[in-house]
Enzyme design. Structure first.
Site, short mmCIF file in Angstrom:
data_model
loop_
_atom_site.label_atom_id
_atom_site.label_comp_id
_atom_site.label_asym_id
_atom_site.label_seq_id
_atom_site.Cartn_x
_atom_site.Cartn_y
_atom_site.Cartn_z
N SER A 152 36.24 14.05 -14.76
CA SER A 152 35.94 12.63 -14.62
C SER A 152 36.98 11.80 -15.37
O SER A 152 37.40 12.16 -16.47
CB SER A 152 34.54 12.33 -15.18
OG SER A 152 33.56 13.11 -14.53
N GLN A 193 32.61 6.25 -9.60
CA GLN A 193 33.36 7.12 -10.51
C GLN A 193 34.64 7.58 -9.83
O GLN A 193 34.65 7.87 -8.63
CB GLN A 193 32.52 8.35 -10.89
CG GLN A 193 33.22 9.28 -11.87
CD GLN A 193 32.42 10.54 -12.14
OE1 GLN A 193 32.39 11.45 -11.34
NE2 GLN A 193 31.73 10.57 -13.27
N ASP A 218 26.55 12.03 -13.49
CA ASP A 218 27.86 12.69 -13.54
C ASP A 218 27.81 14.10 -12.97
O ASP A 218 28.83 14.78 -12.93
CB ASP A 218 28.35 12.72 -15.00
CG ASP A 218 29.81 13.15 -15.12
OD1 ASP A 218 30.63 12.75 -14.27
OD2 ASP A 218 30.14 13.91 -16.06
#
Length: 290
Positions: free
Chosen positions: A232, A282, A207
């Site tokens: 995110s 993502q 991430d």
């Protein structure tokens, strides 16, 4: 093992407070909320601790629902969805202040023989020839809106040796580039031979830079330069082959699309000897500040 890595391992060592309920500590990140990679990694730890050790994780799918409060613990509730002959499925909800902040579904599988092919590893320089974060980040101190960002970035990434291949997005603000980036990473110290731990640490790191490629396409410097804001939204990973997070891994990232205030990043993680270990996708909010 570095002190920072030990601190991260302590963060992932959740407290079991009931059979399927765990509690994890929080800490602040570069921005004033819990780092999404931390929540995802802790949730996967919680799920994995309810699964037999001979069933490693093969995938996760997650949604970030609310910003996490770094000053409060996070409670992870695991739902044992299914225990089959080959596959085990778990659902995890992370809660703070009585509200869900994160939701994860994870699947685990017993090892078995099968077809085997993979996309080839792209070209990349030897990670040992690239500058460390401590060598690279101070060069760009003047592009950050807050002069303390460099120190916070170094502190947030101290547990991981993460090295950019080429210039990071904040090196060329205002200059659109190909929406693709690469980083090499490994933990700053050796880890125990626990497959779940290595998978969770890769989840943590995944991430950190995945949406950088979205910024490159539009000449934006990053979340800490003041020229873009984001967070995110969802995150998915597929673990194809065994790997160690304490050995060099190439994170090859690109963005095929951005629209509607959102940007999509997709990536592959390769071992140093060229094996495709993980696929990652993502989507995140990517907005120009009003």
């Amino acid at each position: 093992m570095s002190e920072a890595l030990q601190s991260l391992l302590d963060l992932l060592d959740l407290e079991r407070i009931e059979r399927d309920i765990f509690r994890g500590a929080s800490r602040s990140a570069v921005v004033p909320r819990v780092f999404g990679g931390q929540v995802a990694a802790q949730a996967l730890v919680a799920a994995g601790r309810t699964v037999p050790e001979d069933r490693p994780a093969h995938s996760l799918h997650a949604y970030f629902l609310r910003p996490g409060d770094p000053g409060a613990p996070i409670v992870y509730s695991v739902d044992r969805i299914r225990d089959g002959r080959s596959f085990t499925t778990r659902r995890v909800v992370a809660v703070q202040h009585g509200q869900p902040i994160f939701h994860l579904s994870a699947s685990f599988q017993t090892w078995e023989e099968g077809f085997d092919h993979q996309a080839p590893m792209p070209a990349a320089p030897d990670p040992e020839t690239l500058p460390t974060a401590a060598q690279m980040l101070p060069r760009y101190a003047d592009v950050f809106a807050d002069p303390g960002v460099v120190d916070r970035l170094l502190e947030a990434r101290a547990a991981v040796d993460l090295r950019y291949v080429g210039d990071p997005p904040f090196a060329s603000v205002g200059e659109p580039r190909e929406p693709r980036s690469q980083v090499w990473f490994r933990t700053n110290g050796k880890l125990a031979d626990d497959p779940l731990l290595h998978v969770c640490l890769a989840t943590y790191v995944s991430d950190m830079t995945l949406l950088d490629s979205v910024l490159l396409a539009h000449g934006r410097g990053g979340w800490s330069t003041g020229d873009v804001v984001g967070a995110s939204l969802d995150h998915a990973m597929w673990f194809h082959r065994p790997f160690r997070a304490d050995e060099w891994l190439l994170y090859d990232q690109e963005s095929p699309s951005s629209s509607g205030g959102r940007g999509l990043g997709q990536a592959r993680i390769y071992t140093a000897d060229g094996r495709l270990a993980v696929s990652v996708i993502q989507e995140g909010v990517v907005r120009i500040p009003r």
